[in-house]
Design a protein around this motif. Structure first.
Motif, PDB file in Angstrom:
ATOM      1  N   PRO A 139      52.964  28.568  45.850  1.00  0.00           N
ATOM      2  CA  PRO A 139      54.264  28.806  46.498  1.00  0.00           C
ATOM      3  C   PRO A 139      54.589  27.704  47.506  1.00  0.00           C
ATOM      4  O   PRO A 139      53.698  27.040  48.038  1.00  0.00           O
ATOM      5  N   ALA A 140      55.864  27.506  47.731  1.00  0.00           N
ATOM      6  CA  ALA A 140      56.289  26.545  48.748  1.00  0.00           C
ATOM      7  C   ALA A 140      55.877  27.037  50.129  1.00  0.00           C
ATOM      8  O   ALA A 140      55.765  28.252  50.367  1.00  0.00           O
ATOM      9  N   ASP A 141      55.645  26.095  51.031  1.00  0.00           N
ATOM     10  CA  ASP A 141      55.266  26.445  52.397  1.00  0.00           C
ATOM     11  C   ASP A 141      56.313  27.356  53.030  1.00  0.00           C
ATOM     12  O   ASP A 141      57.526  27.104  52.939  1.00  0.00           O
ATOM     13  N   GLY A 142      55.821  28.421  53.646  1.00  0.00           N
ATOM     14  CA  GLY A 142      56.719  29.325  54.352  1.00  0.00           C
ATOM     15  C   GLY A 142      57.237  30.468  53.516  1.00  0.00           C
ATOM     16  O   GLY A 142      57.912  31.364  54.036  1.00  0.00           O
ATOM     17  N   TRP A 143      56.940  30.458  52.185  1.00  0.00           N
ATOM     18  CA  TRP A 143      57.424  31.571  51.344  1.00  0.00           C
ATOM     19  C   TRP A 143      56.454  32.739  51.482  1.00  0.00           C
ATOM     20  O   TRP A 143      55.286  32.641  51.104  1.00  0.00           O
ATOM     21  N   PRO A 144      56.889  33.874  52.026  1.00  0.00           N
ATOM     22  CA  PRO A 144      55.944  34.933  52.411  1.00  0.00           C
ATOM     23  C   PRO A 144      55.684  35.990  51.334  1.00  0.00           C
ATOM     24  O   PRO A 144      54.999  36.971  51.606  1.00  0.00           O
ATOM     25  N   PHE A 145      56.204  35.802  50.145  1.00  0.00           N
ATOM     26  CA  PHE A 145      56.179  36.896  49.175  1.00  0.00           C
ATOM     27  C   PHE A 145      55.221  36.678  48.010  1.00  0.00           C
ATOM     28  O   PHE A 145      55.304  37.364  46.997  1.00  0.00           O
ATOM     29  N   GLN A 146      54.290  35.716  48.129  1.00  0.00           N
ATOM     30  CA  GLN A 146      53.407  35.425  47.005  1.00  0.00           C
ATOM     31  C   GLN A 146      52.556  36.636  46.612  1.00  0.00           C
ATOM     32  O   GLN A 146      52.418  36.948  45.429  1.00  0.00           O
ATOM     33  N   ASP A 185      53.173  39.807  47.112  1.00  0.00           N
ATOM     34  CA  ASP A 185      54.043  40.813  46.500  1.00  0.00           C
ATOM     35  C   ASP A 185      54.380  40.412  45.068  1.00  0.00           C
ATOM     36  O   ASP A 185      54.406  41.255  44.155  1.00  0.00           O
ATOM     37  N   TYR A 186      54.663  39.145  44.877  1.00  0.00           N
ATOM     38  CA  TYR A 186      54.996  38.631  43.547  1.00  0.00           C
ATOM     39  C   TYR A 186      53.831  38.825  42.584  1.00  0.00           C
ATOM     40  O   TYR A 186      54.005  39.232  41.433  1.00  0.00           O
TER      41      TYR A 186
END
Length: 251
Positions: free
Chosen positions: A110-117, A119-120
């Motif tokens: 995931p890209a930096d700062g994306w908080p939903f990995q 959950d995904y």
């Protein structure tokens, strides 16, 4: 494609015309329901509270997945086993691609700062065990369903549609549930043996009940499609091997 009126009495035959008016639409509906029911509801157990207060556990996907079997019944009844076989293999390929795509997308960093990995991953990161169980159960259940449907149509001489839609569902959905849940969840925390047995039985009963409940809708759709296509196919000369050419027999 011609828009001329067809006879109100479909012609009984064991040989299909070279093209149909609505076959592609029925195939698209089948694959759509198949993918969505596996993507959204396959691995979530839910429950209802029985009158005595005890919970009865069932798989959430059971609310929509049986529609694919109803469409499968329509396919076999209207278009014959050979064309239903083509749709089953199409659905199988779509499931395989969905699993591959999910694995690739979940595996990408995931890209930096994306908080939903996380959950995904929880939503789309089904284990390969669940994926394989789903594909094997679908393949076996759908072919069993279509085979019983086509054979019973010949045996009943096209009468008593309700008996073959329900009879084929008892066999196909039973096989599907019996394969999928033990293969996918046996030995996994949260799925003790008693829960697995309860879910398998409840899935089988609910799917069959869905088929019986929607029998009037099945009759309506089948009769309209037969009149629109102008044929009533009987699989008297069909090769029922799942691996036979799609053009074998009543295709």
């Amino acid at each position: 494609m011609e828009n001329s009126e067809v006879s109100s009495a479909p012609q009984r035959t064991s040989t299909a015309p070279s093209s149909f008016r609505y076959y592609d639409l029925v195939m698209a509906a089948f694959v759509t329901i198949l993918l969505l029911s596996n993507l959204i509801g396959a691995s979530k157990p839910s429950y209802i509270t029985l009158p005595g207060g005890d919970p009865w556990i069932f798989g959430a996907g059971v609310l929509f997945f049986p529609i694919s079997y109803i469409i499968g019944d329509v396919l076999t009844e209207v278009y014959g086993y050979a064309r239903a076989r083509r749709v089953i293999w199409t659905g199988f390929a779509a499931l395989a691609f969905m699993a591959f795509m999910a694995w690739v997308v979940v595996s990408l960093p995931p890209a930096d700062g994306w908080p939903f990995q996380s959950d995904y991953e929880n939503v789309f990161g089904n284990s390969w065990r669940i994926v394989i169980a789903s594909m094997v159960a679908f393949w076996a259940g759908e072919f069993a369903n279509s085979f019983v449907m086509a054979k019973m149509k010949v045996w009943t001489q096209g009468k008593h549609l309700w008996s073959r839609t329900i009879g084929s569902t008892v066999v196909g959905q039973g096989l599907d549930s019996l394969i999928f849940y033990p293969l996918a969840f046996w030995g996994i925390a949260g799925w003790p043996p008693e829960t697995l047995v309860q879910v398998v039985i409840s899935q089988w009963l609910i799917k069959t009940a869905w088929e019986a409940l929607l029998t009037p809708v099945t009759y309506l759709v089948v009769n309209k499609l037969k009149r629109a296509e102008g044929v009533d196919l009987f699989d008297t000369d069909t090769d029922f091997s799942p691996f036979a050419s799609s053009k074998t027999g009543a295709s």
